[in-house]
Design a protein around this motif. Sequence first.
Motif, short mmCIF file in Angstrom:
data_model
loop_
_atom_site.label_atom_id
_atom_site.label_comp_id
_atom_site.label_asym_id
_atom_site.label_seq_id
_atom_site.Cartn_x
_atom_site.Cartn_y
_atom_site.Cartn_z
N ARG A 132 31.21 28.61 50.92
CA ARG A 132 30.25 29.00 51.73
C ARG A 132 31.04 28.98 52.79
NH1 ARG A 132 26.71 23.21 51.27
NH2 ARG A 132 27.98 22.14 50.24
N PHE A 133 32.32 29.03 52.97
CA PHE A 133 32.54 29.46 54.60
C PHE A 133 33.44 30.77 54.57
CE2 PHE A 133 36.84 29.19 57.56
CZ PHE A 133 36.04 29.02 57.95
N GLU A 134 33.13 31.65 54.82
CA GLU A 134 32.91 33.24 54.33
C GLU A 134 34.15 34.01 55.65
OE1 GLU A 134 31.17 34.84 53.11
OE2 GLU A 134 29.14 33.69 53.02
N THR B 217 28.71 34.20 62.79
CA THR B 217 29.21 32.47 62.64
C THR B 217 29.52 32.87 60.99
OG1 THR B 217 28.48 29.85 62.30
CG2 THR B 217 26.48 32.29 61.47
N SER B 218 30.83 32.53 60.80
CA SER B 218 31.55 32.13 59.69
C SER B 218 30.56 30.78 58.59
CB SER B 218 33.05 31.68 59.32
OG SER B 218 33.54 32.98 60.27
N TRP B 219 30.15 30.19 59.14
CA TRP B 219 28.89 28.50 58.30
C TRP B 219 28.22 28.93 57.72
CZ3 TRP B 219 33.34 24.26 59.29
CH2 TRP B 219 33.88 25.42 59.64
N ASP B 220 28.64 28.49 56.17
CA ASP B 220 27.21 28.68 55.43
C ASP B 220 26.45 27.45 56.23
OD1 ASP B 220 27.75 30.80 55.49
OD2 ASP B 220 28.32 31.17 52.92
N THR B 221 26.47 26.57 56.52
CA THR B 221 25.99 25.33 56.84
C THR B 221 25.65 25.33 58.17
OG1 THR B 221 28.12 23.98 57.36
CG2 THR B 221 27.86 24.50 54.76
#
Lengths: 151, 317
Positions: free
Chosen positions: B18-20, B65-69
């Motif tokens: 979940r961190f791209e 953004t690299s965050w999937d949360t």
Amino acid sequence: MQDPKLCATEKRGLHELEAGKDLMGWDEVTQGSVLPSFEGDASNIAHLKQEERDYSHFNSYTATVASWRVQKPVFNIDVCIDCQNCWVWCPDTSIISRDKQMLGIDYDHCKGCEVCVEVCPTNPKSLLMFSEQEDLETALSQWPEKKKKEK
Amino acid sequence: MAITSVKNLKEFSTANDRFEGAHTLCPGCAHSMIVRELMNCTDDNLVVTTNTGCLEVSTAVYPFTSWDTSWMHIGFENAASAAGGAEAMYKARKKKGTLKDPDAPVKFVAFGGDGSTFDIGFQWMSGAFERGHDFTYICLDNENYANTGGQRSSATPIGATTSTAQAGTHSYGKKEKKKDIVAIMAAHGAPYVAQLAPNKWKSMAKGFQKALETEGPCFINTVSPCCTEWRFDPKDTIGITDLATDSLMFPIYEIIDGHELNILYRPKNVIPVEDYLAAQGRYKHLFKPEYRHVIDEIQKGVDEYWEMLQRREEARV
């Protein structure tokens, strides 16, 4: 061998990080901005593999840092033992690992840091660095032989 | 809590990242290894806040953004208070019944670099721990302000050269010792405090899971070697971390409820601190004859600290 179509969706690696010229500049945005990572509902993301997700164009998954690289890691599936060391220590989420198997490298997000090569425990290593221009067949044909243990 | 199995690496690797990628952290940076591991060790929804620092500027490069949360950044110092505020709001809305999905498990995590944890954000973090919010604070300790060009922070160890404590003819770099942040946070009475390292992925993943499961504020200090400011080759990130944990510069341990100390990793062969220092460019000057006494001083400090940890582990106080 690594299948290039493996995890390629039309959403991956579309633009360089400098892209987004049609968007507002940093001095035009209002204080505080919201960037949705996904299109639509994202509550189940933890249970979806990367290729099953619906990324929005704000997600850095759709961007690429491939131009940072001077050397690229090449993966030789014949030597790999699927220990997943490279997966756990890859800083760029660039090891494609599905169902406990290492399948290949995501060249859109790999920066060529060589950490995966260092942590690979096989003999010879199943990941090695090659020049960016080298194609896969040539790289694989140059793979070193198994080294004998020094006594 | 839905946790990912960390029994072995193969099972752990079925977690969905979940961190791209395509964040702009340096190649070989340990920050992203640590963040990835935290996000992979649980299936729960995460609310992440981040202090200003390398991690923040590199994972939220507008318009990406690299965050999937859910991820939030406000200021340099207030990841802890932002996480605390979000958590208080979540609890209040749960009580009132105004949440869209009240049964979905949510965990609150704050990330900070060592500058924002040891120095700038310390007061905010301390406050959030005193109020007892249910969140996990993770410090990515690379021992300097790497984002702004490697200035000294209070996490910089004695003898290291930084851009504001430079080694030269009159100085051997930073003259002060590193702040013992783990002991300080344990003294807050936090239910779970630990120091972990990315090379021991299993103890790190287990520590993260424990911290996320534990009710109340938990603090984790993680070693994050910085190839740019520690001056080593990016490929050696894990190797340097191995040297750090094996030389006991970074002992891996946890403190439960402020008194129950457990050492999580005992190196089979303890290597001299000199080997760890020699691998990095920032300690190069210490090997000149006039500064060799600093190495002895560092070794003495490390030995004393290890002795103290062992005694505390036995005494359970």
